[in-house]
Motif scaffolding. Sequence first.
Motif, PDB file in Angstrom:
ATOM      1  N   LEU A 154     -54.923  26.510 -68.222  1.00 53.12           N
ATOM      2  CA  LEU A 154     -53.730  26.897 -67.476  1.00 53.12           C
ATOM      3  C   LEU A 154     -54.009  28.262 -66.853  1.00 53.12           C
ATOM      4  O   LEU A 154     -54.328  29.227 -67.564  1.00 53.12           O
ATOM      5  CB  LEU A 154     -52.519  26.963 -68.403  1.00 53.12           C
ATOM      6  N   ILE A 155     -53.905  28.349 -65.527  1.00 50.84           N
ATOM      7  CA  ILE A 155     -54.364  29.527 -64.808  1.00 50.84           C
ATOM      8  C   ILE A 155     -53.269  30.037 -63.883  1.00 50.84           C
ATOM      9  O   ILE A 155     -52.623  29.259 -63.175  1.00 50.84           O
ATOM     10  CB  ILE A 155     -55.617  29.212 -63.967  1.00 50.84           C
ATOM     11  N   GLY A 156     -53.062  31.330 -63.900  1.00 50.33           N
ATOM     12  CA  GLY A 156     -52.151  31.963 -62.959  1.00 50.33           C
ATOM     13  C   GLY A 156     -52.767  33.248 -62.466  1.00 50.33           C
ATOM     14  O   GLY A 156     -53.347  34.013 -63.253  1.00 50.33           O
ATOM     15  N   GLY A 157     -52.671  33.506 -61.148  1.00 46.18           N
ATOM     16  CA  GLY A 157     -53.299  34.714 -60.642  1.00 46.18           C
ATOM     17  C   GLY A 157     -52.857  35.088 -59.251  1.00 46.18           C
ATOM     18  O   GLY A 157     -51.936  34.501 -58.677  1.00 46.18           O
ATOM     19  N   TYR A 158     -53.540  36.093 -58.715  1.00 45.62           N
ATOM     20  CA  TYR A 158     -53.258  36.611 -57.378  1.00 45.62           C
ATOM     21  C   TYR A 158     -54.584  36.862 -56.682  1.00 45.62           C
ATOM     22  O   TYR A 158     -55.481  37.517 -57.234  1.00 45.62           O
ATOM     23  CB  TYR A 158     -52.459  37.910 -57.471  1.00 45.62           C
ATOM     24  N   GLY A 172     -50.432  34.996 -51.796  1.00 51.43           N
ATOM     25  CA  GLY A 172     -51.660  35.167 -52.554  1.00 51.43           C
ATOM     26  C   GLY A 172     -51.536  34.754 -54.008  1.00 51.43           C
ATOM     27  O   GLY A 172     -52.543  34.596 -54.703  1.00 51.43           O
ATOM     28  N   PHE A 173     -50.314  34.540 -54.485  1.00 51.81           N
ATOM     29  CA  PHE A 173     -50.128  34.087 -55.860  1.00 51.81           C
ATOM     30  C   PHE A 173     -50.452  32.591 -55.962  1.00 51.81           C
ATOM     31  O   PHE A 173     -50.194  31.819 -55.043  1.00 51.81           O
ATOM     32  CB  PHE A 173     -48.690  34.337 -56.324  1.00 51.81           C
ATOM     33  N   TYR A 174     -51.001  32.203 -57.094  1.00 53.30           N
ATOM     34  CA  TYR A 174     -51.359  30.803 -57.291  1.00 53.30           C
ATOM     35  C   TYR A 174     -51.237  30.426 -58.771  1.00 53.30           C
ATOM     36  O   TYR A 174     -51.259  31.287 -59.671  1.00 53.30           O
ATOM     37  CB  TYR A 174     -52.786  30.523 -56.804  1.00 53.30           C
ATOM     38  N   ASP A 196     -59.580  38.851 -56.851  1.00 53.30           N
ATOM     39  CA  ASP A 196     -58.885  37.785 -57.574  1.00 53.30           C
ATOM     40  C   ASP A 196     -58.653  38.246 -59.006  1.00 53.30           C
ATOM     41  O   ASP A 196     -59.612  38.592 -59.718  1.00 53.30           O
ATOM     42  CB  ASP A 196     -59.729  36.510 -57.549  1.00 53.30           C
ATOM     43  N   ILE A 197     -57.401  38.272 -59.431  1.00 51.29           N
ATOM     44  CA  ILE A 197     -57.071  38.702 -60.791  1.00 51.29           C
ATOM     45  C   ILE A 197     -56.069  37.723 -61.385  1.00 51.29           C
ATOM     46  O   ILE A 197     -55.193  37.203 -60.678  1.00 51.29           O
ATOM     47  CB  ILE A 197     -56.498  40.137 -60.800  1.00 51.29           C
ATOM     48  N   ILE A 231     -55.313  20.678 -60.214  1.00 54.75           N
ATOM     49  CA  ILE A 231     -54.268  20.814 -59.205  1.00 54.75           C
ATOM     50  C   ILE A 231     -53.948  22.302 -59.073  1.00 54.75           C
ATOM     51  O   ILE A 231     -53.729  22.978 -60.087  1.00 54.75           O
ATOM     52  CB  ILE A 231     -53.000  20.027 -59.568  1.00 54.75           C
ATOM     53  N   THR A 232     -53.931  22.792 -57.835  1.00 56.48           N
ATOM     54  CA  THR A 232     -53.657  24.206 -57.587  1.00 56.48           C
ATOM     55  C   THR A 232     -52.540  24.344 -56.567  1.00 56.48           C
ATOM     56  O   THR A 232     -52.574  23.709 -55.509  1.00 56.48           O
ATOM     57  CB  THR A 232     -54.912  24.935 -57.074  1.00 56.48           C
ATOM     58  N   VAL A 233     -51.565  25.172 -56.891  1.00 58.24           N
ATOM     59  CA  VAL A 233     -50.462  25.481 -55.984  1.00 58.24           C
ATOM     60  C   VAL A 233     -50.605  26.941 -55.564  1.00 58.24           C
ATOM     61  O   VAL A 233     -50.665  27.832 -56.416  1.00 58.24           O
ATOM     62  CB  VAL A 233     -49.101  25.254 -56.657  1.00 58.24           C
TER      63      VAL A 233
END
Length: 276
Positions: free
Chosen positions: A111-115, A76-78, A125-126, A69-71
């Motif tokens: 668990l992933i967080g990025g921009y 650009g933040f996710y 993408d970082i 699941i991706t929000v």
Amino acid sequence: MRFSNYLRGGLVLVAAAAATPALADDAAPAGPTAPPPAITINGTAAIVSDYRFRGVSQTDKNFAVQGSITVTHKSGFYASIWASSVHGYVTAAGDYLHGTTAGQASVEMDLIGGYKKTFSGTTFDIGLLYYVYPKTKLAGDPTSSDFAEPYFDVSHTFGPLTAKATVNYAFKQKPLALNQVGPKKDNVYLAGDFTLAVPKTPVSLTAHIAHSFGPSWLATDATGKKGYTDWNLGATYTWKALTFGISYVDTDARFLTPSGKNASSSGAVGSITASF
């Protein structure tokens, strides 16, 4: 086919409007196009014949069930959660002290967080990826399994071809130490990925090559090599919300699982993914 239908329908409407100007004049003007939503939510569910992480099987070359699941915010933040079933040998925790299957890994959660942002056709993408293996830390067990890994990738599309370069750096952490004792270890993973969308078809061809620098819990061979290379060639076919994939995966590493299989040897991997 769908585009042709929409185009044909549009031409019919244009012709009708031209033939009946009075009706067109009486019609209410179309309102402005609604802006895209500030937040979008996407998900996937998949079945794979073998979960390969950087070329190495995490399921003893058996099937795995996966989902995500991706929000994403329009800025650009996710944030994303990805999970897969795995085999117990993928972590040092579990039966290290107890000699039983208690505490062995059965699920991997990322668990992933990025921009992510695109500038002049180039996408940057970082972010930070945190690998979690739930319920693998038993009382008195000195091993560690969960670890963090910052990443950065850049991609660009050249007509039907998209090329991407990725670097992941897992800074010094205990889970990367192969024997779980002594100094903490780090790892660098460099990868190149290529996707070719075959024009006028739902087929895409893929290629991947990468090298892992430093120790890896699952891919250091019997000679004590401190790095390895993995690569694969594949193809996907998309039908509505389903994507069917097949790929050939190989590495120059060696890792024998408790069942005696070489988890890093070559093999074909199939997948079915539903997107929503």
